[in-house]
Design a protein around this motif. Structure first.
Motif, PDB file in Angstrom:
ATOM      1  N   HIS A 159       4.535 -21.981  42.177  1.00 25.38           N
ATOM      2  CA  HIS A 159       5.791 -22.935  41.969  1.00 25.38           C
ATOM      3  C   HIS A 159       6.729 -22.233  43.177  1.00 25.38           C
ATOM      4  CE1 HIS A 159       4.649 -25.156  38.421  1.00 25.38           C
ATOM      5  NE2 HIS A 159       3.956 -24.280  38.099  1.00 25.38           N
ATOM      6  N   HIS A 160       6.262 -21.923  44.159  1.00 24.26           N
ATOM      7  CA  HIS A 160       6.849 -21.364  45.581  1.00 24.26           C
ATOM      8  C   HIS A 160       8.053 -20.706  45.221  1.00 24.26           C
ATOM      9  CE1 HIS A 160       4.882 -24.849  47.071  1.00 24.26           C
ATOM     10  NE2 HIS A 160       5.288 -25.769  45.984  1.00 24.26           N
ATOM     11  N   LYS A 217       4.516 -17.752  41.648  1.00 22.61           N
ATOM     12  CA  LYS A 217       4.236 -18.154  43.017  1.00 22.61           C
ATOM     13  C   LYS A 217       3.617 -19.386  43.206  1.00 22.61           C
ATOM     14  CE  LYS A 217       1.977 -14.723  45.750  1.00 22.61           C
ATOM     15  NZ  LYS A 217       1.092 -13.915  45.923  1.00 22.61           N
ATOM     16  N   THR A 273      11.091 -23.455  49.199  1.00 23.94           N
ATOM     17  CA  THR A 273      10.945 -21.787  48.889  1.00 23.94           C
ATOM     18  C   THR A 273      11.935 -21.381  47.947  1.00 23.94           C
ATOM     19  OG1 THR A 273      12.137 -21.187  50.715  1.00 23.94           O
ATOM     20  CG2 THR A 273       9.742 -20.959  50.827  1.00 23.94           C
ATOM     21  N   LYS A 274      11.850 -20.439  46.792  1.00 23.03           N
ATOM     22  CA  LYS A 274      12.691 -20.101  45.998  1.00 23.03           C
ATOM     23  C   LYS A 274      12.843 -18.719  45.800  1.00 23.03           C
ATOM     24  CE  LYS A 274      11.174 -24.273  43.560  1.00 23.03           C
ATOM     25  NZ  LYS A 274      10.174 -24.500  44.195  1.00 23.03           N
ATOM     26  N   THR A 320       8.941 -17.134  46.189  1.00 22.55           N
ATOM     27  CA  THR A 320       8.473 -15.955  47.408  1.00 22.55           C
ATOM     28  C   THR A 320       9.096 -14.742  46.826  1.00 22.55           C
ATOM     29  OG1 THR A 320      10.397 -16.648  48.744  1.00 22.55           O
ATOM     30  CG2 THR A 320       8.145 -17.961  48.990  1.00 22.55           C
ATOM     31  N   GLU A 380      13.361 -28.260  45.555  1.00 32.39           N
ATOM     32  CA  GLU A 380      12.156 -28.385  46.369  1.00 32.39           C
ATOM     33  C   GLU A 380      12.354 -27.051  47.394  1.00 32.39           C
ATOM     34  OE1 GLU A 380      11.714 -32.010  48.007  1.00 32.39           O
ATOM     35  OE2 GLU A 380      11.493 -33.045  46.110  1.00 32.39           O
TER      36      GLU A 380
END
Length: 606
Positions: free
Chosen positions: A58-59, A56, A33-34, A61, A31
């Motif tokens: 799916h977070h 993007k 930012t990745k 960055t 869960e």
């Protein structure tokens, strides 16, 4: 976005969707930012199953390339490493984790590692030695064996697989190929008939059968039934080295050899393309980037044509666009005008496409009209015809004297060696002395590798290439490039041996009728039958099966060690001939051309 992958009887889009689902599971495991840190060899191919906009959502960055030096200022909660199992890359991962932990002792990040396509015990051991195994929150697998390039082409994108097999003795690509074929059968059903030639091809099939025997999901259930694929032909690259070294004269093949196509993307000189023209993804003053696949209608029509046939297609489209633009709309009804307005986006897209490919054709024309290109092409075509292969070639001597790029010289030497079933010992020694004198002692290491890979060798008594050239009509005296009737158009005068074998297999006697021809090539010839619950155990010929149905049969051709765009074009040409009644799906360990194939053997000067 990937709709073009579903054009054939074998729906390649299913592979893309399965890989995208795998990626979603990976991203949703953590869960927040990745950032993804890719193995350099994976960043491009993964773009064939998931675009950046998808990541993007799916977070994700930030994305980085895995390198020896650690990245700094990665301001995210989770760092995901996605890599092939390679011990050197484990050291890079360790460097990144140690640097992050040294800088952020308070705000800890979560680290995840995924191997593509399978975990490696040795790699995990290496991480333990480096002291970072415990820092990884999760170690998993990203199961993506084949990357979908188009609706009839899949590649594993294993760099330098041929060199690894024949120089390093590393057979890991054979195991990965077998795993990929198992995954393919799980998705599309069992392949009832399998044919192959070459030692590596046979090893791949032996491993595949052994895995299928151990894996009940392949032997039972839906994949036990006969699937979409009717036959598979596995070919070892070593049986046909001439075709991989030959200059490709198809539109797509020339783009690849001159500019380099990587994962369906080509970078071209930016100043040649005006703003907003074509299908450029990214534009700056230096490079314009274009995606080349069957999604673009004009490229789908052009890609497999000999370059000399490209101008007529572009001219025809230009006339069509002009006639549409000059139509008198004053006399049209409301309904007709409405239809015309609806077609405007399509007309605009055609105009952009035409402008783009006209510019690309001009860029290619500049190169292939040069004396250097034509002289080199003339030399290789003489070798293809087995002309003067037993003595030092004056053109090769001139290239060495002019200190031409080493790769150009070595390619022609290798082609002379293949055409003559080796070079006479005196000729080979003479070439070696000349190369060392001009290019330095380092060249001997490269020559040693080429000899080990059978690209250069002393001459043998059996002239296998010369015999095959006549038996299989590999060269054309009067080539037809614009309206071809034979696969030789892809190299102007030369039919790829690999594809000629497949063409002969389509004939009534099938594989059995090829026994004399195949005996002259290196490695074993094999044929196997995978009985399934819904199949009779009768070993019918390929053409007798076809005669029972008007539905085109699906034949999967798997090249172990790489294949070229020209070979793919030749197979598409065969599929277009009504009498063959066949659809080909081409799979390979890596898409290669004469340049990338030889670069793997050339010793880099440090």
């Amino acid at each position: 976005m990937f709709n073009h992958l579903s054009g054939g009887r074998l729906n390649v889009q299913l592979l893309q969707e399965a890989a995208a689902r795998e990626l979603v599971e990976i991203l949703d495991r953590c869960e927040g930012t990745k950032a993804i840190i890719w193995d350099e060899s994976l960043g491009g191919p993964v773009g064939l199953v998931a675009r950046y906009t998808f990541l993007k959502e799916h977070h994700v960055t930030k994305m980085y390339q895995l390198r020896p030096e650690p990245w700094t200022d990665i301001d995210v909660k989770n760092i995901i490493f996605i890599t092939r199992p390679n011990q050197t890359l484990m050291d890079y991962i360790a460097n990144n984790i140690h640097e992050e932990e040294r800088k952020n002792k308070v705000c800890k990040k979560e680290y995840y590692l995924y191997f593509l396509p399978k975990k490696s015990f040795l790699c995990e051991k290496r991480l333990q030695v480096k002291g970072v195994h415990g820092s990884l929150a999760y170690i998993g697998e990203f199961k993506c064996d084949f990357f979908p390039f188009d609706n009839d082409f899949l590649s594993m994108e294993l760099k330098d697989a041929y060199k690894d097999l024949y120089i390093e003795g590393d057979t890991s690509s054979l195991h990965q190929s077998a795993c990929a074929l198992i995954a393919l059968q799980k998705m599309y059903g069992r392949i009832p008939k399998v044919y192959g030639k070459g030692s590596c091809a046979q090893r791949v099939w032996e491993l595949t059968k052994a895995m299928a025997d151990e894996d009940e999901t392949v032997l039972n259930g839906s994949s036990c039934d006969k699937g979409v694929i009717d036959q598979m032909i596995i070919l070892d690259r070593s049986i046909d080295l001439m075709s991989v070294l030959a200059t490709q004269l198809t539109y797509e093949g020339l783009i690849d050899e001159i500019f380099g196509i990587n994962n369906t993307t080509v970078n071209l000189p930016g100043e040649k393309f005006s703003s907003g023209e074509g299908f450029a993804m990214e534009k700056n003053t230096e490079k314009s980037q274009f995606i080349l696949n069957s999604k673009e209608q004009l490229f789908a029509e052009l890609r497999d044509k000999n370059f000399n046939a490209v101008g007529a297609v572009l001219s025809r489209l230009a006339k069509s666009i002009r006639s549409r633009a000059n139509e008198n709309h004053g006399e049209k009804s409301i309904q007709e005008l409405k239809k015309f307005v609806e077609s405007l986006p399509h007309i605009k897209a055609n105009e952009q496409s035409l402008a783009t490919h006209t510019k690309i054709a001009e860029l290619i024309k500049e190169v292939i009209s040069s004396d250097a290109f034509l002289d080199e092409l003339g030399c290789e075509q003489e070798f293809m015809m087995c002309s003067d292969v037993d003595k030092p070639n004056p053109f090769i001597e001139d290239l060495i004297a002019k200190e031409a790029p080493l790769r150009n010289v070595l390619r022609l030497m290798c082609m002379q060696s293949i055409a003559g079933s080796g070079l006479k010992p005196k000729v080979l020694d003479y070439y070696k002395r000349e190369l060392v004198q001009v290019y330095g002692l380092q060249t001997l290491l490269t020559i040693g590798k080429l000899e080990k890979a059978s690209l250069l060798k002393p001459q043998t008594s059996t002239r296998s290439y010369a015999v095959l050239r006549k038996t299989l009509n590999l060269t054309a005296e009067n080539p037809e490039e614009v309206s071809p009737k034979d696969i030789s158009y892809v190299h102007s005068i030369y039919a790829p041996l690999s594809v000629r074998i497949i063409e002969q297999h389509l004939k009534p006697n099938g594989w059995q009728g090829l026994s004399d021809v195949l005996s002259g090539l290196p490695g074993p010839t094999f044929e196997d039958f995978q009985p399934a619950m819904t199949l009779n155990n009768r070993r019918g010929s390929f053409t007798s099966e076809i005669s029972q149905s008007d539905i085109p049969r699906v034949v999967l051709v798997f090249f172990v060690g790489g294949c070229t765009f020209a070979e793919i074009s030749a197979l598409r040409f065969l599929a277009q001939q009504d009498e063959n009644n066949v659809e080909f799906v081409v799979c390979t360990t890596k898409l290669v051309n004469k340049n990338s194939f030889l670069d793997a053997f050339i010793e880099k000067i440090k």
